[in-house]
Enzyme design. Structure first.
Site, mmCIF file in Angstrom:
data_model
loop_
_atom_site.group_PDB
_atom_site.id
_atom_site.type_symbol
_atom_site.label_atom_id
_atom_site.label_comp_id
_atom_site.label_asym_id
_atom_site.label_seq_id
_atom_site.Cartn_x
_atom_site.Cartn_y
_atom_site.Cartn_z
ATOM 1 N N GLY A 123 -30.439 -13.569 -12.960
ATOM 2 C CA GLY A 123 -31.597 -14.156 -13.658
ATOM 3 C C GLY A 123 -32.286 -13.201 -14.600
ATOM 4 O O GLY A 123 -33.460 -13.362 -14.917
ATOM 5 N N GLY A 125 -30.927 -12.123 -17.704
ATOM 6 C CA GLY A 125 -30.470 -12.160 -19.094
ATOM 7 C C GLY A 125 -29.355 -11.171 -19.370
ATOM 8 O O GLY A 125 -29.078 -10.858 -20.523
ATOM 9 N N SER A 127 -26.275 -11.754 -18.107
ATOM 10 C CA SER A 127 -25.062 -12.562 -17.959
ATOM 11 C C SER A 127 -24.343 -12.374 -16.632
ATOM 12 O O SER A 127 -23.115 -12.257 -16.575
ATOM 13 C CB SER A 127 -24.095 -12.298 -19.120
ATOM 14 O OG SER A 127 -24.686 -12.687 -20.324
ATOM 15 N N ASP A 173 -21.638 -14.494 -24.232
ATOM 16 C CA ASP A 173 -21.622 -13.763 -22.964
ATOM 17 C C ASP A 173 -20.199 -13.616 -22.441
ATOM 18 O O ASP A 173 -19.792 -12.550 -21.963
ATOM 19 C CB ASP A 173 -22.470 -14.499 -21.917
ATOM 20 C CG ASP A 173 -23.857 -14.848 -22.431
ATOM 21 O OD1 ASP A 173 -24.256 -14.282 -23.465
ATOM 22 O OD2 ASP A 173 -24.523 -15.685 -21.802
HETATM 23 C C1 GLA Z 1 -27.632 -17.080 -23.485
HETATM 24 C C2 GLA Z 1 -26.397 -17.922 -23.816
HETATM 25 C C3 GLA Z 1 -25.621 -17.330 -24.987
HETATM 26 C C4 GLA Z 1 -26.540 -17.049 -26.178
HETATM 27 C C5 GLA Z 1 -27.808 -16.322 -25.734
HETATM 28 C C6 GLA Z 1 -28.811 -16.194 -26.852
HETATM 29 O O1 GLA Z 1 -27.240 -15.821 -23.026
HETATM 30 O O2 GLA Z 1 -25.549 -17.997 -22.692
HETATM 31 O O3 GLA Z 1 -24.561 -18.164 -25.350
HETATM 32 O O4 GLA Z 1 -26.840 -18.236 -26.870
HETATM 33 O O5 GLA Z 1 -28.453 -16.962 -24.641
HETATM 34 O O6 GLA Z 1 -28.301 -15.400 -27.859
#
Ligand code: GLA
Length: 373
Positions: A123, A125, A127, A173
């Site tokens: 959670g 950001g 990935s 990601d």
């Molecule tokens: C998330 C999404 C990605 C991308 C980002 C913003 O991580 O999974 O595909 O759109 O947000 O850049």
């Protein structure tokens, strides 16, 4: 030879799977941090992530009865298929992985046992879920006796993510996790899906600071932003905002962000290649301002972290990923990284009452099968 804490992770997976441990294979998929270029990937644009030295590690072994058992060491949870109902997102990711791989091979995925452990904060950001999807897909395809090409693997993991989370995410990601290169950032062209590695000079460090705020509302707000970008592209008469000009986008804040962000990614790559760290930092700050003011995905906590890291001596900083909480990323002189990381913690805590986590990340190679030593 892997360092001690790495070997301990393999041992924990072996202990969860039990004997005979010599039949266990391992797959690893890194998380990512995006240096610049957010909310561009689903508009065929550019972004510049790095695969980081935080990853999901899966141990797995075929089983003869066709069942699939997956244990998460970190969540202390277990999925047993076909019985387990899809409650948690990670359980949905398991069933989505099996569905996507099975469609590809046109038969059920053979049974397997798997155990999973992760060093990517959930959670945040960074990935964590993309890394999970990629690692489990490698396990499932290996058990099925096939190997996806890198782009196919990223696309499969994207579909798994979309099915499991309901968020219409782009491909950044997954491409970053699959295509990572040690000591390099990855210039992703999300139209051609070309990945161009860009060396990160040794004197530059990448600092990540978690705001201590888990991403909230990310799903619905993300889908709204994406739909609004698609509507803007339709109004401008272009396939996606990749094809829009800044003149077309000038009165539409969301489109203006995407068009200007694409230009900033390419300018950032030039700055990195020519060793112009102050210019790269300035572009990160412009990116943050655009995500804050035009795309409206920042939070007061992320804004404060950007200000504090720059005041402490970072070349630049910005929110990274979807926004709405999670982390910032800062570009700093390597020799100053520890000092800058330490300098932001107290004022951030005092200003927000939140507990930040500041740590260095290194660019690593992308996902694949790995040997424990
Ligand atoms: C998330 C999404 C990605 C991308 C980002 C913003 O991580 O999974 O595909 O759109 O947000 O850049």
């Amino acid at each position: 030879m892997a360092p001690g804490h790495e070997l301990a992770r393999f041992d924990a997976l072996r202990a969860a799977l039990g004997e005979p441990v010599d039949t266990i294979a391992f797959a690893r998929a890194p998380g990512r941090v995006n240096l610049i270029g957010d909310h561009t990937d689903y508009q065929d644009g550019f972004c510049l992530p790095i695969a980081i030295d935080r990853d999901v590690l899966v141990g797995f072994r075929p089983r003869a009865d066709g069942r699939v058992h997956v244990t998460s060491l970190d969540l202390d949870a277990r999925v047993e298929l076909p019985e387990t109902r899809e409650i948690e997102p990670w359980a949905r990711a398991v069933t989505a992985t099996l569905a996507v791989v099975s469609r590809h091979i046109d038969r059920p995925v053979p049974g397997f046992d798997a155990a999973v452990t992760s060093t990517v904060p959930i959670g945040s950001g960074l990935s964590s879920s993309a890394a999970f999807d990629v690692a489990l897909t490698i396990a499932a395809t290996t058990v099925a006796g096939i190997e996806f090409e890198p782009t196919e693997l990223a696309r499969a993991a994207q579909e798994i993510e979309q099915r499991a989370s309901g968020v219409p995410c782009g491909l950044m990601d997954q491409l970053a996790s699959v295509g990572g290169q040690r000591d390099h950032a990855l210039l992703l062209d999300c139209r051609s899906l070309a990945i161009t590695p860009v060396a990160i000079p040794a004197e530059l460090g990448v600092l990540v600071v978690h705001s201590g705020v888990e991403r909230a509302l990310a799903g619905s707000a993300y889908a709204e932003r994406r739909a609004a970008c698609e509507a803007a592209a339709a109004r401008f008469g272009v396939a996606t905002l990749r094809d829009a000009t800044i003149e077309q986008a000038v009165d539409d804040p969301l489109a203006r962000h995407v068009v200007s962000e694409n230009a900033r990614v390419l300018a950032f790559v030039d700055a990195l290649r020519s060793g112009d760290a102050p210019r790269a930092g300035a572009l990160m700050l412009a990116s943050h301002a655009s995500l804050r003011d035009d795309f409206a995905v920042s939070t007061p906590e992320l804004d404060l972290l950007v200000d504090l890291t720059v005041a402490a001596g970072a070349f630049g900083a910005r929110l990274t990923g979807a926004g709405f909480g999670g982390c910032i990323v800062a570009l700093v002189p390597s020799s100053e990284l520890a000092r800058i990381a330490a300098a932001v913690v107290d004022p951030y805590r005092a200003g927000t009452g939140r507990e930040p986590a500041a740590f260095a990340v290194r660019a690593v190679d992308g996902a694949g099968l790995v040997a424990p030593s």
